[in-house]
Design a protein around this motif. Structure first.
Motif, short mmCIF file in Angstrom:
data_model
loop_
_atom_site.label_atom_id
_atom_site.label_comp_id
_atom_site.label_asym_id
_atom_site.label_seq_id
_atom_site.Cartn_x
_atom_site.Cartn_y
_atom_site.Cartn_z
N VAL A 38 20.48 61.27 114.11
CA VAL A 38 20.22 62.58 113.49
C VAL A 38 21.23 62.93 112.41
O VAL A 38 21.16 64.01 111.83
CB VAL A 38 20.21 63.69 114.56
CG1 VAL A 38 19.04 63.49 115.52
CG2 VAL A 38 21.52 63.75 115.32
N THR A 39 22.17 62.03 112.11
CA THR A 39 23.13 62.31 111.05
C THR A 39 23.06 61.21 109.98
O THR A 39 22.17 61.20 109.17
CB THR A 39 24.56 62.47 111.61
OG1 THR A 39 24.88 61.34 112.44
CG2 THR A 39 24.67 63.75 112.44
N VAL A 40 24.01 60.27 110.01
CA VAL A 40 24.09 59.26 108.95
C VAL A 40 23.65 57.89 109.45
O VAL A 40 24.11 57.41 110.49
CB VAL A 40 25.53 59.16 108.39
CG1 VAL A 40 25.63 58.03 107.36
CG2 VAL A 40 25.93 60.49 107.75
N ASN A 41 22.73 57.28 108.71
CA ASN A 41 22.32 55.89 108.92
C ASN A 41 22.77 55.06 107.73
O ASN A 41 22.89 55.56 106.62
CB ASN A 41 20.80 55.78 109.09
CG ASN A 41 20.31 56.44 110.36
OD1 ASN A 41 21.08 56.70 111.28
ND2 ASN A 41 19.03 56.70 110.43
N VAL A 42 22.99 53.77 107.97
CA VAL A 42 23.56 52.90 106.94
C VAL A 42 22.73 51.63 106.78
O VAL A 42 22.30 51.03 107.77
CB VAL A 42 25.02 52.51 107.29
CG1 VAL A 42 25.59 51.55 106.24
CG2 VAL A 42 25.90 53.74 107.41
N ALA A 43 22.52 51.23 105.53
CA ALA A 43 21.92 49.94 105.20
C ALA A 43 22.83 49.23 104.20
O ALA A 43 23.57 49.88 103.46
CB ALA A 43 20.53 50.11 104.61
N VAL A 44 22.76 47.91 104.18
CA VAL A 44 23.56 47.12 103.24
C VAL A 44 22.68 46.09 102.56
O VAL A 44 21.93 45.36 103.21
CB VAL A 44 24.75 46.41 103.94
CG1 VAL A 44 25.43 45.44 102.98
CG2 VAL A 44 25.76 47.42 104.46
N ILE A 45 22.79 46.04 101.23
CA ILE A 45 22.16 45.00 100.41
C ILE A 45 23.28 44.23 99.73
O ILE A 45 24.22 44.82 99.20
CB ILE A 45 21.25 45.61 99.33
CG1 ILE A 45 20.08 46.38 99.97
CG2 ILE A 45 20.71 44.53 98.39
CD1 ILE A 45 19.28 47.20 98.96
N THR A 46 23.21 42.89 99.76
CA THR A 46 24.12 42.07 98.97
C THR A 46 23.33 41.40 97.85
O THR A 46 22.12 41.21 97.95
CB THR A 46 24.80 40.99 99.84
OG1 THR A 46 23.79 40.22 100.50
CG2 THR A 46 25.73 41.63 100.87
N PHE A 47 24.06 41.04 96.78
CA PHE A 47 23.37 40.39 95.67
C PHE A 47 24.29 39.43 94.94
O PHE A 47 25.48 39.66 94.79
CB PHE A 47 22.79 41.42 94.69
CG PHE A 47 23.82 42.17 93.89
CD1 PHE A 47 24.18 41.75 92.62
CD2 PHE A 47 24.43 43.31 94.41
CE1 PHE A 47 25.14 42.45 91.87
CE2 PHE A 47 25.38 44.01 93.67
CZ PHE A 47 25.73 43.58 92.40
N ALA A 48 23.70 38.34 94.53
CA ALA A 48 24.32 37.37 93.64
C ALA A 48 23.18 36.84 92.76
O ALA A 48 22.61 37.59 91.98
CB ALA A 48 25.02 36.26 94.42
#
Length: 222
Positions: A64-74
């Motif tokens: 109900v507060t903060v959710n996190v996702a991560v994308i990496t790129f090269a």
């Protein structure tokens, strides 16, 4: 999905935030877009992962507060995990960040911006209609396709505040374009990766408070 507000089995030092901001009740979907190209040393990439964890420490991670996702790129962009993968398990989130393996390669920033817009910001992947979305780009180089990078940032910006962290980038015109205006509030310019701990509080503060106070709308994906 709301308007985007367009950054273990290991001993990790987590920065203790001194920012005088209470983000405990903020509802955010926080997306880090991390450059993991060949220009970054293994030790500097570890600093980036610790920076991501330190910024998340300024928030309360929960359904109900903060959710996190991560994308990496090269050369290619990869979703390391989605917003709903660790929405109720901060320990697992920490482990997932530290487990990210650097891919090396070129710097196709445009691929990562497109992936954020078309894949991560999807209700089926955990994007919440009641949450502000925060995107933090971290890179140390200009992209291999500058025109497409600018175009992708414009498409993301239709629904976004974009924050950017530039590390030892000789020509910052592209990163200044990708980050929102004014650059002094949306773009963090560093001379080395060792300076990342020094901006944790500032990044947490601006992403928590949402500088422009937009009226949020649902993203209509193509």
């Amino acid at each position: 999905m709301l308007f985007i507000t367009l950054i273990v089995a290991s001993f990790v030092f987590l920065h203790q935030s001194t920012a005088q901001t209470d983000c405990s009740l903020e509802e955010k979907d926080l997306i880090f877009i991390i450059d993991d190209s060949g220009s970054i040393s293994a030790s500097d990439f570890l600093l980036v992962k610790e920076f991501v964890l330190n910024v998340t420490e300024t928030f309360t991670i929960s359904n109900v507060t903060v959710n996190v996702a991560v994308i990496t790129f090269a050369t290619f962009a990869t979703v390391e995990f989605y917003l709903d993968d660790y929405s109720d398990d901060k320990a697992a989130l920490t482990a997932a960040v530290m487990a990210i393996v650097q891919s090396n390669g070129a710097t196709f920033t445009d691929e990562a911006l497109a992936l954020a817009r078309t894949d991560v910001l999807d209700p089926a992947r955990g994007d919440r209609a009641t949450a502000d979305n925060v995107v933090i780009l971290i890179t140390d180089d200009i992209s291999n396709d500058p025109e497409r990078t600018r175009n992708e940032s414009d498409m993301l910006r239709q629904f976004a505040e974009i924050f950017a962290v530039a590390i030892a980038v000789d020509d910052e015109s592209e990163i200044n374009y990708v980050g929102d205006d004014p650059d002094g509030e949306y773009v963090f310019s560093l001379s080395s990766y060792s300076e990342l701990p020094g901006i944790v509080d500032d990044v947490g503060l601006v992403t928590c408070k949402s500088l422009n106070g937009f009226n949020h709308g649902v993203l209509d994906l193509p």
